[in-house]
Design a protein around this motif. Structure first.
Motif, PDB file in Angstrom:
ATOM      1  N   SER A 134       0.818  -1.203   0.000  1.00 21.49           N
ATOM      2  CA  SER A 134       0.000   0.000   0.000  1.00 21.49           C
ATOM      3  C   SER A 134       0.855   1.257   0.000  1.00 21.49           C
ATOM      4  O   SER A 134       1.889   1.326   0.667  1.00 21.49           O
ATOM      5  N   GLU A 164      -8.870   3.709  -7.584  1.00 19.59           N
ATOM      6  CA  GLU A 164      -7.628   4.048  -6.898  1.00 19.59           C
ATOM      7  C   GLU A 164      -7.120   2.786  -6.221  1.00 19.59           C
ATOM      8  O   GLU A 164      -7.875   2.108  -5.521  1.00 19.59           O
ATOM      9  N   PRO A 165      -5.847   2.441  -6.405  1.00 13.21           N
ATOM     10  CA  PRO A 165      -5.319   1.205  -5.816  1.00 13.21           C
ATOM     11  C   PRO A 165      -5.207   1.311  -4.299  1.00 13.21           C
ATOM     12  O   PRO A 165      -5.395   2.387  -3.709  1.00 13.21           O
ATOM     13  N   TRP A 166      -4.856   0.212  -3.674  1.00 16.78           N
ATOM     14  CA  TRP A 166      -4.737   0.164  -2.221  1.00 16.78           C
ATOM     15  C   TRP A 166      -3.734   1.203  -1.732  1.00 16.78           C
ATOM     16  O   TRP A 166      -2.624   1.307  -2.249  1.00 16.78           O
ATOM     17  N   ALA A 218      -9.149   0.827  -0.982  1.00 12.13           N
ATOM     18  CA  ALA A 218      -9.129   1.018  -2.428  1.00 12.13           C
ATOM     19  C   ALA A 218     -10.489   1.560  -2.842  1.00 12.13           C
ATOM     20  O   ALA A 218     -11.503   1.283  -2.180  1.00 12.13           O
TER      21      ALA A 218
END
Length: 260
Positions: free
Chosen positions: A2, A27-29, A71
């Protein structure tokens, strides 16, 4: 792994931010070293954490305590107005992830905060607005849109199976038989690990799917039948109990005005 995002709170207790997302954006982690309030003016945002998921309909918000790995996934054109909040700004800020009601006052305060200077004097208008925002955050009403996940592998697998086929005829009896346990045993463990009765969790799981599909423009009739409701009226009654309006009216009403 993250990504960690940090903000400077030396000049003010919160940092406002406006961002619009196209349909399907994600949106990614990641996580923040501060708390976060995401307010959606249009579209739907799904927030995933290690402990569950939260679907945020338009005109509502989601609160994420500092350090929460999460996320984001969006459905529809999402206009988001976010506050990044110093976790030390108040001693009694919410301590858990939750979908919240954004009052008309807080909505306007968030929009106004986007125009405020970073530096301000004691007793100034900017200081009073920032402090009022923090006061309003402390009294936000929690909404039943969170979908907590159990920690045990067997219950987690069951919940994931239900999420993949929410329209099937799921009952406590069926779930207990599938796990080869007594209904009372399953009910006790399910409540202890999720904080919800099985039937309440199932209703939330279906509502999460419904909000996402309605935001995509799917017909109410199709969504109702696909989710296992006997009729659109039964689905609409459930929807109105939770959101205060019928599904046919909810999204047009929520998206009439999007402040910049």
């Amino acid at each position: 792994m993250s990504q960690r995002l940090s903000f400077d709170f030396s000049r003010r207790p919160l940092v406002p931010y406006a961002h619009d997302y196209a349909h399907g954006a994600a949106e990614p982690w990641h996580f923040h070293d501060c708390a976060q309030l995401i307010h959606t003016l249009s579209g739907v945002v799904k927030v995933e954490t290690q402990h569950g998921s939260w679907v945020v309909p338009p005109s509502r918000g989601v609160w994420l305590p500092a350090g929460t790995r999460h996320a984001l996934h969006t459905v529809g054109s999402v206009a988001a107005r976010t506050l990044f909040v110093d976790p030390l700004a108040r001693a009694d800020l919410p301590a858990s992830c939750q979908v919240v009601q954004i009052s008309p006052l807080l909505r306007e305060l968030i929009v106004t905060a986007l125009t405020l200077p970073e530096q301000y004097g004691a007793g100034s208008r900017a200081e009073r607005i920032y402090e009022l925002i923090l006061d309003e955050i402390r009294v936000m009403d929690v909404l039943p849109f969170g979908l907590p996940l159990p920690e045990s592998e067997r219950l987690l697998a069951l919940c994931q199976q239900i999420q993949q086929a929410p329209g099937e005829a799921w009952t406590l009896k069926r779930a207990a038989a599938q796990l080869c346990v007594a209904e009372r045993t399953l009910a006790r463990h399910f409540s202890r690990e999720t904080g919800l009765q099985f039937s309440d969790w199932l209703r939330r799981a279906r509502l999460s799917v419904a909000l996402t599909r309605l935001a995509q423009g799917d017909a109410v009739l199709t969504v109702a039948l696909d989710l296992g409701y006997e009729s659109p009226s039964a689905f609409s009654a459930m929807f109105r109990r939770v959101l205060g309006v019928t599904p046919a009216n909810y999204f047009p009403v929520a998206e009439k005005r999007v402040p910049r």
